[in-house]
Design a protein around this motif. Structure first.
Motif, PDB file in Angstrom:
ATOM      1  N   MET A  57      31.255  35.967 -22.885  1.00 16.54           N
ATOM      2  CA  MET A  57      30.995  35.915 -21.301  1.00 16.54           C
ATOM      3  C   MET A  57      29.223  36.123 -21.292  1.00 16.54           C
ATOM      4  O   MET A  57      28.884  37.128 -21.821  1.00 16.54           O
ATOM      5  N   VAL A  58      28.591  35.224 -20.549  1.00 20.49           N
ATOM      6  CA  VAL A  58      27.274  35.302 -20.307  1.00 20.49           C
ATOM      7  C   VAL A  58      26.942  36.146 -19.240  1.00 20.49           C
ATOM      8  O   VAL A  58      27.665  35.764 -18.015  1.00 20.49           O
ATOM      9  N   ASN A  59      26.085  37.138 -19.002  1.00 16.98           N
ATOM     10  CA  ASN A  59      25.672  37.813 -17.951  1.00 16.98           C
ATOM     11  C   ASN A  59      24.311  36.846 -17.128  1.00 16.98           C
ATOM     12  O   ASN A  59      23.387  36.732 -18.092  1.00 16.98           O
ATOM     13  N   PHE A  60      24.399  36.615 -16.070  1.00 17.54           N
ATOM     14  CA  PHE A  60      23.460  35.441 -15.587  1.00 17.54           C
ATOM     15  C   PHE A  60      23.215  35.772 -14.096  1.00 17.54           C
ATOM     16  O   PHE A  60      23.836  35.933 -13.010  1.00 17.54           O
ATOM     17  N   ASN A  61      21.888  36.077 -13.877  1.00 14.26           N
ATOM     18  CA  ASN A  61      21.387  36.567 -12.362  1.00 14.26           C
ATOM     19  C   ASN A  61      21.194  35.373 -11.832  1.00 14.26           C
ATOM     20  O   ASN A  61      20.354  34.407 -12.162  1.00 14.26           O
ATOM     21  N   LEU A  62      21.638  35.333 -10.519  1.00 12.11           N
ATOM     22  CA  LEU A  62      21.360  34.051  -9.549  1.00 12.11           C
ATOM     23  C   LEU A  62      20.866  34.466  -8.329  1.00 12.11           C
ATOM     24  O   LEU A  62      21.500  35.248  -7.551  1.00 12.11           O
ATOM     25  N   ARG A  63      19.795  33.807  -7.685  1.00 11.73           N
ATOM     26  CA  ARG A  63      19.228  34.120  -6.323  1.00 11.73           C
ATOM     27  C   ARG A  63      19.469  33.127  -5.592  1.00 11.73           C
ATOM     28  O   ARG A  63      19.570  32.040  -5.846  1.00 11.73           O
ATOM     29  N   LEU A  64      20.238  33.504  -4.436  1.00  8.01           N
ATOM     30  CA  LEU A  64      21.003  32.345  -3.406  1.00  8.01           C
ATOM     31  C   LEU A  64      20.184  32.429  -1.912  1.00  8.01           C
ATOM     32  O   LEU A  64      19.850  33.645  -1.579  1.00  8.01           O
ATOM     33  N   PRO A  65      19.663  31.477  -1.529  1.00  5.54           N
ATOM     34  CA  PRO A  65      19.291  31.601  -0.087  1.00  5.54           C
ATOM     35  C   PRO A  65      20.463  32.158   0.925  1.00  5.54           C
ATOM     36  O   PRO A  65      21.765  31.909   0.564  1.00  5.54           O
ATOM     37  N   ASP A  66      20.003  32.917   1.764  1.00  6.85           N
ATOM     38  CA  ASP A  66      20.941  33.515   2.557  1.00  6.85           C
ATOM     39  C   ASP A  66      22.225  32.836   3.481  1.00  6.85           C
ATOM     40  O   ASP A  66      23.098  33.198   3.415  1.00  6.85           O
ATOM     41  N   ASP A  67      21.785  31.689   3.666  1.00  6.32           N
ATOM     42  CA  ASP A  67      22.760  30.641   4.255  1.00  6.32           C
ATOM     43  C   ASP A  67      23.593  30.279   3.252  1.00  6.32           C
ATOM     44  O   ASP A  67      24.862  30.122   3.705  1.00  6.32           O
ATOM     45  N   LEU A  68      23.412  30.034   2.136  1.00  4.37           N
ATOM     46  CA  LEU A  68      24.197  29.512   0.987  1.00  4.37           C
ATOM     47  C   LEU A  68      25.307  30.832   0.651  1.00  4.37           C
ATOM     48  O   LEU A  68      26.243  30.517   0.648  1.00  4.37           O
ATOM     49  N   HIS A  69      24.570  32.174   0.464  1.00  3.54           N
ATOM     50  CA  HIS A  69      25.463  33.076   0.295  1.00  3.54           C
ATOM     51  C   HIS A  69      26.340  33.202   1.487  1.00  3.54           C
ATOM     52  O   HIS A  69      27.548  33.670   0.932  1.00  3.54           O
ATOM     53  N   GLU A  70      25.880  33.280   2.588  1.00  2.00           N
ATOM     54  CA  GLU A  70      27.121  33.327   3.850  1.00  2.00           C
ATOM     55  C   GLU A  70      28.186  32.528   3.570  1.00  2.00           C
ATOM     56  O   GLU A  70      29.413  32.647   3.726  1.00  2.00           O
ATOM     57  N   ALA A  71      27.904  31.028   3.227  1.00  2.00           N
ATOM     58  CA  ALA A  71      28.568  29.996   3.170  1.00  2.00           C
ATOM     59  C   ALA A  71      29.752  30.518   2.152  1.00  2.00           C
ATOM     60  O   ALA A  71      30.961  30.150   2.048  1.00  2.00           O
ATOM     61  N   ILE A  72      29.442  30.842   1.022  1.00  2.00           N
ATOM     62  CA  ILE A  72      29.963  31.248  -0.257  1.00  2.00           C
ATOM     63  C   ILE A  72      30.942  32.389   0.013  1.00  2.00           C
ATOM     64  O   ILE A  72      32.116  32.480  -0.226  1.00  2.00           O
ATOM     65  N   LYS A  73      30.487  33.247   0.670  1.00  2.00           N
ATOM     66  CA  LYS A  73      31.076  34.640   1.114  1.00  2.00           C
ATOM     67  C   LYS A  73      32.481  34.044   2.209  1.00  2.00           C
ATOM     68  O   LYS A  73      33.351  34.497   2.102  1.00  2.00           O
ATOM     69  N   ALA A  74      32.064  33.306   3.039  1.00  2.00           N
ATOM     70  CA  ALA A  74      33.142  32.730   4.034  1.00  2.00           C
ATOM     71  C   ALA A  74      34.297  31.856   3.320  1.00  2.00           C
ATOM     72  O   ALA A  74      35.487  32.234   3.639  1.00  2.00           O
ATOM     73  N   ALA A  75      33.701  31.301   2.449  1.00  2.00           N
ATOM     74  CA  ALA A  75      34.780  30.375   1.700  1.00  2.00           C
ATOM     75  C   ALA A  75      35.568  31.067   0.735  1.00  2.00           C
ATOM     76  O   ALA A  75      36.785  30.994   0.611  1.00  2.00           O
ATOM     77  N   ALA A  76      34.985  32.115   0.090  1.00  2.00           N
ATOM     78  CA  ALA A  76      35.744  33.209  -0.650  1.00  2.00           C
ATOM     79  C   ALA A  76      36.843  33.931   0.220  1.00  2.00           C
ATOM     80  O   ALA A  76      37.845  34.083  -0.202  1.00  2.00           O
TER      81      ALA A  76
END
Length: 67
Positions: free
Chosen positions: A1-20
């Protein structure tokens, strides 16, 4: 497993959180699910930590792909 840091724009993060929440996954699992769809990888590894991006049941379907 690879550990990978990813920066997301706020709107994309909110959309992913809601979908999850909607799909019953963690945010990590939702991102993995999207990446697997985008890359054509349909097999989901069996992860002992329980965050394997297993697809949630389809809306309107009584069948659940979860074991």
């Amino acid at each position: 497993m690879v550990n990978f840091n990813l920066r997301l724009p706020d709107d994309l993060h909110e959309a992913i959180k809601a979908a999850a929440v909607r799909e019953g996954r963690s945010q990590h699992g939702q991102i993995l699910w999207y990446l697997r769809l985008a890359t054509g990888l349909s097999e989901t590894p069996n992860r002992p930590d329980g965050d394997s991006a297993i697809p949630a049941p389809l809306r309107g379907s009584e069948h659940s792909p979860r074991p």
